[in-house]
Design a protein around this motif. Structure first.
Motif: not given
Length: 159
Positions: A127-142
């Protein structure tokens, strides 16, 4: 529809892995996978990520998580951007996985333990991996999207 399926798969994988750890390991037991680098290490985390806010109690995390989940759902349905939706889906799945633990057990089961250059990275779970990857992906994409728009705007001015 695809997001719902991805959430079910990720939450299922997270809960299954936590069940497997609890079933086959004792609390604080360690199983070396790659000596001096990676091990399975069963711990119970009563705090948030990296054991932050330990001792705040389950109601604090329940309220915080429900607010976050509502915000994620709102933004998910108010954007047509697939990358943003994917990022939010990953974060949502991770939040649900850890919320299930908190409500069912009163703590989160963590078990991935890495030692990076002599430093023990905080123990975490799927679950922590999902949160971290999702957050990093969102920030990098934005950030990339903002850069791309800025570059396009400058090119339009030059034309």
């Amino acid at each position: 529809m695809a997001s719902s399926l991805l959430i079910l798969i990720l939450v299922g994988l997270d809960q299954w892995s936590k069940w497997a750890i609890q079933t086959h390991m004792k609390l604080y037991e360690s199983i070396p996978i790659m000596p001096r680098f990676f091990k399975l290490f069963y711990v119970q985390n009563t705090g948030a990520g990296f054991s932050l806010f330990e001792g705040f109690g389950p109601w604090f995390f329940l309220i915080l998580t429900l607010i976050a989940l509502c915000a994620i759902v709102y933004y998910f349905y108010h954007t047509n951007d697939r990358m943003v939706q994917l990022s939010l889906t990953l974060i949502f799945a991770g939040a649900i996985g850890n919320l299930i633990d908190r409500m069912r057990l009163g703590y989160v089961v963590d078990f991935f333990s890495f030692n990076l250059f002599g430093w023990d990275f905080p123990v975490f779970n799927i679950a922590d991996i999902c949160i971290s990857v999702g957050f990093i992906l969102l920030v990098v994409y934005l950030l990339w999207d903002e850069y791309r728009k800025e570059k396009q705007w400058k090119n339009n001015i030059k034309s």
